[in-house]
Design a protein around this motif. Structure first.
Motif, short mmCIF file in Angstrom:
data_model
loop_
_atom_site.label_atom_id
_atom_site.label_comp_id
_atom_site.label_asym_id
_atom_site.label_seq_id
_atom_site.Cartn_x
_atom_site.Cartn_y
_atom_site.Cartn_z
N TYR A 193 -59.22 25.89 -20.71
CA TYR A 193 -58.36 24.56 -20.23
C TYR A 193 -57.05 24.45 -20.79
O TYR A 193 -56.95 24.23 -22.33
N SER A 194 -56.11 24.22 -20.20
CA SER A 194 -54.52 23.82 -20.54
C SER A 194 -54.17 22.50 -19.82
O SER A 194 -54.40 22.31 -18.64
N CYS A 195 -53.41 22.13 -20.66
CA CYS A 195 -52.48 20.78 -19.93
C CYS A 195 -51.40 20.87 -19.96
O CYS A 195 -50.45 21.86 -20.64
N ALA A 196 -50.68 20.55 -18.93
CA ALA A 196 -49.41 20.78 -18.46
C ALA A 196 -48.53 19.46 -18.17
O ALA A 196 -49.33 18.69 -17.67
N ALA A 197 -47.38 19.34 -18.22
CA ALA A 197 -46.68 18.09 -17.98
C ALA A 197 -45.13 18.49 -17.44
O ALA A 197 -44.41 19.41 -17.82
N ASP A 198 -44.78 17.79 -16.54
CA ASP A 198 -43.62 17.89 -16.29
C ASP A 198 -42.79 16.25 -15.54
O ASP A 198 -43.69 15.71 -15.03
N SER A 199 -41.56 16.08 -15.58
CA SER A 199 -41.23 14.68 -15.38
C SER A 199 -40.24 14.89 -13.96
O SER A 199 -39.91 13.71 -13.44
N ARG A 200 -40.34 16.06 -13.43
CA ARG A 200 -39.26 16.15 -12.17
C ARG A 200 -40.09 16.83 -11.01
O ARG A 200 -39.31 17.01 -10.01
N LEU A 201 -41.20 17.22 -11.09
CA LEU A 201 -42.08 17.65 -9.91
C LEU A 201 -42.17 16.99 -8.75
O LEU A 201 -42.21 15.71 -8.79
N ILE A 202 -42.27 17.38 -7.62
CA ILE A 202 -42.82 16.62 -6.27
C ILE A 202 -44.22 16.67 -6.18
O ILE A 202 -44.93 17.34 -6.44
N LEU A 203 -44.52 15.46 -5.28
CA LEU A 203 -45.86 15.50 -5.26
C LEU A 203 -46.71 16.44 -4.44
O LEU A 203 -47.69 17.00 -5.06
N SER A 204 -46.08 17.18 -3.76
CA SER A 204 -46.53 18.47 -2.83
C SER A 204 -46.79 19.61 -3.82
O SER A 204 -47.60 20.48 -3.54
N SER A 205 -46.17 19.56 -5.04
CA SER A 205 -46.36 20.76 -6.06
C SER A 205 -47.12 20.33 -7.25
O SER A 205 -47.32 21.08 -8.16
N LEU A 206 -47.51 19.36 -6.95
CA LEU A 206 -48.60 18.48 -8.13
C LEU A 206 -49.66 19.62 -8.55
O LEU A 206 -50.02 19.80 -9.93
N ARG A 207 -50.05 20.32 -7.80
CA ARG A 207 -51.15 21.48 -7.98
C ARG A 207 -51.12 22.75 -8.32
O ARG A 207 -51.71 23.65 -8.51
N SER A 208 -49.71 22.82 -8.45
CA SER A 208 -49.02 24.30 -8.54
C SER A 208 -48.67 24.57 -10.21
O SER A 208 -47.68 23.86 -10.61
N ALA A 209 -49.31 25.53 -10.85
CA ALA A 209 -48.96 25.61 -12.23
C ALA A 209 -47.63 25.81 -12.33
O ALA A 209 -46.88 25.64 -13.44
N ALA A 210 -46.92 26.76 -11.50
CA ALA A 210 -45.53 27.10 -11.64
C ALA A 210 -44.52 25.77 -11.50
O ALA A 210 -43.45 26.07 -12.09
N SER A 211 -44.90 24.66 -11.23
CA SER A 211 -44.06 23.60 -11.40
C SER A 211 -43.99 22.79 -12.62
O SER A 211 -43.10 21.86 -12.86
N TYR A 212 -44.80 23.13 -13.64
CA TYR A 212 -44.69 22.55 -14.60
C TYR A 212 -43.96 23.47 -15.96
O TYR A 212 -44.13 24.75 -16.23
N ASP A 213 -43.15 22.41 -16.54
CA ASP A 213 -42.35 23.13 -17.51
C ASP A 213 -43.14 23.09 -19.09
O ASP A 213 -42.66 23.98 -19.84
N TYR A 214 -43.71 22.29 -19.33
CA TYR A 214 -44.31 21.85 -20.56
C TYR A 214 -45.94 22.35 -20.63
O TYR A 214 -46.66 21.93 -19.84
N TRP A 215 -46.32 23.10 -21.65
CA TRP A 215 -47.75 23.64 -21.64
C TRP A 215 -48.42 23.41 -22.90
O TRP A 215 -47.75 23.73 -23.95
N GLY A 216 -49.36 22.89 -23.05
CA GLY A 216 -50.16 22.81 -24.45
C GLY A 216 -50.85 24.23 -24.62
O GLY A 216 -51.13 25.09 -23.44
N GLN A 217 -51.44 24.63 -25.57
CA GLN A 217 -52.36 25.82 -25.62
C GLN A 217 -53.68 25.34 -25.36
O GLN A 217 -54.05 24.30 -24.94
N GLY A 218 -54.35 26.58 -24.82
CA GLY A 218 -55.43 26.27 -24.15
C GLY A 218 -56.83 25.99 -25.26
O GLY A 218 -56.80 26.18 -26.42
N THR A 219 -57.85 25.25 -24.50
CA THR A 219 -59.04 24.99 -25.46
C THR A 219 -60.05 25.58 -24.52
O THR A 219 -60.15 25.14 -23.21
N GLN A 220 -61.02 26.34 -25.19
CA GLN A 220 -61.91 27.09 -24.67
C GLN A 220 -63.20 25.94 -24.21
O GLN A 220 -63.83 25.04 -25.09
N VAL A 221 -63.68 26.05 -23.09
CA VAL A 221 -64.86 25.20 -22.52
C VAL A 221 -65.79 26.51 -22.20
O VAL A 221 -65.71 27.11 -21.30
#
Length: 125
Positions: free
Chosen positions: A93-121
């Motif tokens: 599982y990884s978290c991602a953040a972006d301040s400029r994306l549009i609602l229709s792209s909220l579910r798209s990983a490619a829309s996010y510029d900032y990522w944390g490292q993953g954590t295994q579940v």
């Protein structure tokens, strides 16, 4: 902004975990934040997100009612509470953040510029 994901681990089916996504170098409440997960050989998939303009949260269909995304602005952290975990929830599982994306792209990983490292579940008996 830098993101640090944590909280993963090994849990039995039906158990719970809480993932944290802590931010530094930026104010996380000004970013749309999402959680994605990935298993080997598969595409990264959307799990949940918060759309900051409304405060609404969104979920992948098969985690609705089990996972809850929340935000603690005093700690600059977003959480993903995962209850009633199933073996098919096993992933990185990884978290991602972006301040400029549009609602229709909220579910798209490619829309996010900032990522944390993953954590295994891992959900297993």
């Amino acid at each position: 902004v830098q993101l640090q994901a944590s909280g993963g681990g090994l849990v039995q089916p039906g158990g719970s975990l809480r993932l944290s996504c802590a931010a530094s170098g930026g104010t996380l409440r000004t970013y749309h934040v999402a959680w994605f997960r990935q298993t080997p050989g598969k595409e990264r998939e959307f799990v949940s997100a918060i759309w900051r303009r409304s405060g609404n949260t969104y979920y992948k269909d098969d985690v609705k009612g089990r996972f809850t995304l929340s935000s603690d602005n005093t700690k600059n952290t977003v959480y993903l509470q995962m209850n009633n975990l199933k073996p098919e929830d096993t992933a990185v599982y990884s978290c991602a953040a972006d301040s400029r994306l549009i609602l229709s792209s909220l579910r798209s990983a490619a829309s996010y510029d900032y990522w944390g490292q993953g954590t295994q579940v891992t959900v297993s008996s």
